[in-house]
Design a protein around this motif. Structure first.
Motif, PDB file in Angstrom:
ATOM      1  N   LEU A  79       8.313   1.253   1.574  1.00 15.69           N
ATOM      2  CA  LEU A  79       9.084   1.444   2.810  1.00 15.69           C
ATOM      3  C   LEU A  79      10.293   0.530   2.997  1.00 15.69           C
ATOM      4  N   THR A  80      10.525  -0.357   2.063  1.00 23.96           N
ATOM      5  CA  THR A  80      11.667  -1.265   2.258  1.00 23.96           C
ATOM      6  C   THR A  80      12.996  -0.513   2.114  1.00 23.96           C
ATOM      7  N   ALA A  81      13.092   0.342   1.085  1.00 28.41           N
ATOM      8  CA  ALA A  81      14.330   1.111   0.909  1.00 28.41           C
ATOM      9  C   ALA A  81      14.571   2.037   2.123  1.00 28.41           C
ATOM     10  N   TYR A 109       2.707   7.730  -8.538  1.00 28.98           N
ATOM     11  CA  TYR A 109       1.932   8.411  -9.568  1.00 28.98           C
ATOM     12  C   TYR A 109       1.326   7.348 -10.478  1.00 28.98           C
ATOM     13  N   GLU A 110       0.215   6.789 -10.038  1.00 30.35           N
ATOM     14  CA  GLU A 110      -0.466   5.701 -10.748  1.00 30.35           C
ATOM     15  C   GLU A 110      -1.641   6.263 -11.527  1.00 30.35           C
ATOM     16  N   ARG A 111      -2.209   5.444 -12.400  1.00 34.90           N
ATOM     17  CA  ARG A 111      -3.474   5.806 -13.022  1.00 34.90           C
ATOM     18  C   ARG A 111      -4.549   5.365 -12.035  1.00 34.90           C
ATOM     19  N   GLY A 115      -8.917   0.385  -6.021  1.00 36.22           N
ATOM     20  CA  GLY A 115      -7.811  -0.346  -5.402  1.00 36.22           C
ATOM     21  C   GLY A 115      -6.426   0.164  -5.783  1.00 36.22           C
ATOM     22  N   ARG A 116      -6.359   1.201  -6.570  1.00 40.94           N
ATOM     23  CA  ARG A 116      -5.059   1.748  -6.975  1.00 40.94           C
ATOM     24  C   ARG A 116      -5.091   3.254  -6.739  1.00 40.94           C
ATOM     25  N   TRP A 117      -4.298   3.708  -5.798  1.00 40.48           N
ATOM     26  CA  TRP A 117      -4.347   5.100  -5.370  1.00 40.48           C
ATOM     27  C   TRP A 117      -2.995   5.770  -5.524  1.00 40.48           C
ATOM     28  N   GLY A 268       7.527  -6.541  -8.888  1.00 42.91           N
ATOM     29  CA  GLY A 268       7.753  -5.330  -9.666  1.00 42.91           C
ATOM     30  C   GLY A 268       8.976  -4.539  -9.233  1.00 42.91           C
ATOM     31  N   LEU A 269       9.610  -4.916  -8.136  1.00 43.43           N
ATOM     32  CA  LEU A 269      10.758  -4.145  -7.637  1.00 43.43           C
ATOM     33  C   LEU A 269      12.031  -4.950  -7.890  1.00 43.43           C
ATOM     34  N   ASP A 270      13.107  -4.237  -8.254  1.00 43.57           N
ATOM     35  CA  ASP A 270      14.315  -4.951  -8.694  1.00 43.57           C
ATOM     36  C   ASP A 270      15.205  -5.479  -7.572  1.00 43.57           C
ATOM     37  N   ILE A 290      -2.952  -8.201  -2.407  1.00 40.47           N
ATOM     38  CA  ILE A 290      -3.040  -7.467  -1.144  1.00 40.47           C
ATOM     39  C   ILE A 290      -1.701  -7.410  -0.422  1.00 40.47           C
ATOM     40  N   SER A 291      -0.739  -8.180  -0.920  1.00 37.82           N
ATOM     41  CA  SER A 291       0.559  -8.135  -0.272  1.00 37.82           C
ATOM     42  C   SER A 291       1.633  -8.671  -1.205  1.00 37.82           C
ATOM     43  N   GLY A 292       2.840  -8.178  -1.005  1.00 33.82           N
ATOM     44  CA  GLY A 292       3.968  -8.700  -1.771  1.00 33.82           C
ATOM     45  C   GLY A 292       5.201  -8.648  -0.896  1.00 33.82           C
ATOM     46  N   GLY A 293       6.115  -9.565  -1.143  1.00 34.56           N
ATOM     47  CA  GLY A 293       7.328  -9.529  -0.337  1.00 34.56           C
ATOM     48  C   GLY A 293       8.338 -10.547  -0.805  1.00 34.56           C
ATOM     49  N   GLY A 294       9.415 -10.662  -0.019  1.00 32.36           N
ATOM     50  CA  GLY A 294      10.441 -11.632  -0.353  1.00 32.36           C
ATOM     51  C   GLY A 294      11.792 -11.200   0.186  1.00 32.36           C
ATOM     52  N   THR A 295      12.805 -11.906  -0.285  1.00 32.48           N
ATOM     53  CA  THR A 295      14.168 -11.673   0.188  1.00 32.48           C
ATOM     54  C   THR A 295      14.876 -10.717  -0.769  1.00 32.48           C
ATOM     55  N   ALA A 313       4.876  -6.357   2.614  1.00 32.27           N
ATOM     56  CA  ALA A 313       3.975  -5.273   3.030  1.00 32.27           C
ATOM     57  C   ALA A 313       2.560  -5.585   2.563  1.00 32.27           C
ATOM     58  N   PHE A 314       1.623  -5.353   3.463  1.00 36.01           N
ATOM     59  CA  PHE A 314       0.226  -5.423   3.073  1.00 36.01           C
ATOM     60  C   PHE A 314      -0.146  -4.103   2.432  1.00 36.01           C
ATOM     61  N   GLY A 315      -0.900  -4.163   1.346  1.00 33.84           N
ATOM     62  CA  GLY A 315      -1.542  -2.968   0.813  1.00 33.84           C
ATOM     63  C   GLY A 315      -2.746  -2.730   1.713  1.00 33.84           C
TER      64      GLY A 315
HETATM   65  P1  HAM Z   1       4.611  -3.819  -3.581  1.00 36.44           P
HETATM   66  O1  HAM Z   1       4.091  -5.114  -4.110  1.00 36.44           O
HETATM   67  O2  HAM Z   1       5.051  -2.810  -4.565  1.00 36.44           O
HETATM   68  O3  HAM Z   1       5.794  -4.193  -2.609  1.00 36.44           O
HETATM   69  O4  HAM Z   1       3.530  -3.155  -2.635  1.00 36.44           O
HETATM   70  C1  HAM Z   1       2.964  -3.882  -1.558  1.00 36.44           C
HETATM   71  C2  HAM Z   1       1.462  -3.803  -1.631  1.00 36.44           C
HETATM   72  O5  HAM Z   1       1.034  -2.445  -1.642  1.00 36.44           O
HETATM   73  C3  HAM Z   1       0.856  -4.376  -2.911  1.00 36.44           C
HETATM   74  O6  HAM Z   1       0.737  -5.775  -2.802  1.00 36.44           O
HETATM   75  C4  HAM Z   1      -0.483  -3.688  -2.971  1.00 36.44           C
HETATM   76  O7  HAM Z   1      -1.430  -4.371  -2.191  1.00 36.44           O
HETATM   77  C5  HAM Z   1      -0.196  -2.351  -2.322  1.00 36.44           C
HETATM   78  N1  HAM Z   1      -0.122  -1.278  -3.342  1.00 36.44           N
HETATM   79  C6  HAM Z   1       0.877  -1.029  -4.192  1.00 36.44           C
HETATM   80  N2  HAM Z   1       0.592   0.046  -4.966  1.00 36.44           N
HETATM   81  C7  HAM Z   1      -0.634   0.472  -4.591  1.00 36.44           C
HETATM   82  C8  HAM Z   1      -1.505   1.560  -4.997  1.00 36.44           C
HETATM   83  N3  HAM Z   1      -1.152   2.408  -5.935  1.00 36.44           N
HETATM   84  N4  HAM Z   1      -2.700   1.695  -4.378  1.00 36.44           N
HETATM   85  C9  HAM Z   1      -3.079   0.822  -3.400  1.00 36.44           C
HETATM   86  N5  HAM Z   1      -2.297  -0.198  -2.966  1.00 36.44           N
HETATM   87  C10 HAM Z   1      -1.097  -0.367  -3.552  1.00 36.44           C
HETATM   88  C11 HAM Z   1       6.489  -3.276  -1.878  1.00 36.44           C
HETATM   89  O8  HAM Z   1       6.222  -2.101  -1.816  1.00 36.44           O
HETATM   90  C12 HAM Z   1       7.621  -3.885  -1.077  1.00 36.44           C
HETATM   91  N6  HAM Z   1       8.304  -2.796  -0.353  1.00 36.44           N
HETATM   92  C13 HAM Z   1       7.139  -4.959  -0.131  1.00 36.44           C
HETATM   93  C14 HAM Z   1       8.242  -5.573   0.648  1.00 36.44           C
HETATM   94  C15 HAM Z   1       8.533  -5.353   1.946  1.00 36.44           C
HETATM   95  N7  HAM Z   1       9.175  -6.382   0.180  1.00 36.44           N
HETATM   96  C16 HAM Z   1      10.031  -6.684   1.138  1.00 36.44           C
HETATM   97  N8  HAM Z   1       9.661  -6.057   2.217  1.00 36.44           N
END
Ligand code: HAM
Length: 431
Positions: A79-81, A109-111, A115-117, A268-270, A290-295, A313-315
């Protein structure tokens, strides 16, 4: 039936939805305490929004399609984009900083595995136009606060600054595209693969050695000293490390010092450009992030003005799993407080009337719709952990009353129907 759910998706039943709702409500409350307002963006967007700068990994996983008008669209993988687009479309002129939060499903489209959907939910925040590193510090503090409010303690927040590694690569004249490849491998955390790639890309041995040392630097604040020694010849990296230190000072002022400095975080995002962080829950095993983020600098990339933005974002699905695994997690609210039971079938209409009085007073009420016997209703009410059963009997009704049975003590009391709702509210409040 032959038709099954698509792979990597789930159905959620009642208990799980209750659990999810509770977690969602807690997170909303914390985010709003820090001044964030909720926004919502479409489930699908122009494909280009995600191919421009989200990184190889994400692009490979996109669910894209053409609509009937031949437009290339994609289900959002994150959702950041979309928030950056929304900002450019709607909010560029608004006073800064802008604090937004969102909750919604994403598609990759993950395998599929635990915890991975392919459809999963994110709940996250974006802070646009704030100052760095103050904004990052507040965001990280809020993420930690959110987890505490959910009753979670078994998590680690790892913080780094991409500028440190990028600075080393810039110094060695490694072009941007090649840097992105290296960052993607660092993100995977596979050192052997990194070594092999650095060799293949003919990165000079000194640069490779510095990179390998940096990637392995994970620990408390003292590792910064070691890092500054390694990067001292790269002014860009020195500046990034200083920024990280300043962030840690602010974090400590916010009362959060239980962080881990991790210079190997690449994300993982550029689109990230500076401070980055990831949160891991030890209890989750392989998919523990469970979460990733940054500037990030997406807004500029999309043609907006240069504005500092940071977020995370929290997963959500992984958080739900964590809460489930954690003993300290809160107990869930019940679905019913009161069960209305007619003593005999003939009184069912009266029971409906009494149930409506309670419901219109916001009391969670269940009433028998199946013509069940009283004994069966009492046992159901017990299973649902209803606090009270209202027994609707002919003799009581003649006096305008019903009997309120306390399911815990077994005590019964006659109550006027007119004051029933008020009385039940007081009893529930006292419980
Ligand atoms: P991301 O690390 O790709 O960051 O996704 C955020 C969280 O979503 C991951 O830490 C993980 O917990 C959850 N997640 C990702 N893929 C899956 C999946 N296939 N199934 C279940 N959970 C998943 C972002 O998406 C950035 N937009 C975060 C961000 C916000 N950065 C700046 N603002």
């Amino acid at each position: 039936m032959d038709i099954q759910r698509p792979r990597g998706t789930r159905d959620f039943l009642f208990e799980e939805m209750k659990e999810r709702k509770e977690i969602e409500t807690t997170l909303r409350r914390v985010f709003e305490t820090y001044g964030y307002g909720e926004i919502k963006t479409p489930l699908f967007e122009d494909l280009a929004l995600f191919t421009k700068k989200s990184g190889e990994g994400i692009v490979e996983q996109i669910y894209n399609f053409q609509d009937k008008g031949g437009r290339d669209l994609a289900l959002r993988p994150e959702l950041t984009a979309p928030v950056a687009r929304l900002y450019i479309n709607e909010l560029q002129k608004s006073p800064k900083p802008l604090k937004m939060y969102y909750f919604g499903s994403c598609f990759r489209y993950e395998r599929p595995q635990k915890g991975r959907w392919r459809q999963f939910w994110q709940m996250g925040c974006e802070l646009i136009g704030g100052k760095s590193p103050e904004s990052e510090a507040e965001i990280i503090t809020m993420a930690a606060h959110s987890l505490e409010e959910l009753g979670l303690t078994d998590f680690e927040i790892h913080i780094g600054n991409l500028g440190i590694i990028r600075g080393i690569l810039d110094q060695a004249d490694v072009e941007k595209g090649v840097q992105d490849i290296i960052m993607a491998i660092i993100d995977k955390g596979e050192i052997d693969e990194l070594l092999k790639t650095l060799n293949e890309l003919k990165i000079d041995p000194k640069t490779s050695e510095i990179l390998l040392t940096l990637v392995g630097l994970v620990g408390h604040r003292e590792i910064i000293k070691e890092a500054s020694e390694v990067i001292k010849d790269s002014p860009e990296s020195v500046e990034a490390l200083e920024e990280l230190e300043e962030l840690l000072d602010i974090l400590e002022a916010f009362g959060f010092s239980n962080y881990t400095v991790n210079l190997g975080i690449a994300r993982g995002l550029d689109y990230y450009s500076g401070i980055v962080f990831e949160i891991y829950a030890r209890s989750l095993g392989a998919q523990k992030q469970i979460s990733g983020g940054g500037t990030y600098n997406l807004i500029e990339i999309f043609g907006g003005e240069k504005v500092e933005s940071t977020g995370f974002a929290f997963g959500f699905d992984r958080l739900v799993e964590c809460v489930r695994l954690c003993e300290g997690a809160k107990s869930l609210p019940k679905t019913v407080d009161v069960y209305v039971a007619p003593i005999s079938k003939e009184l069912k209409l009266k029971a409906f009337e009494v149930a409506q009085i309670l419901r219109k007073n916001s009391i969670k009420t269940e009433v028998d719709l199946m013509g069940r016997k009283l004994k069966k209703i009492l046992s159901l009410a017990n299973n649902l952990q209803a606090d009270y059963v209202i027994l609707v009997g002919e003799r009581d009704l003649e006096e305008g009353k019903v009997t309120v049975k306390d399911m815990e003590s077994g005590k019964q009391e006659l109550v006027e129907i007119e004051s029933l709702a008020q009385e039940i509210k007081e009893l529930l409040k006292a419980d």
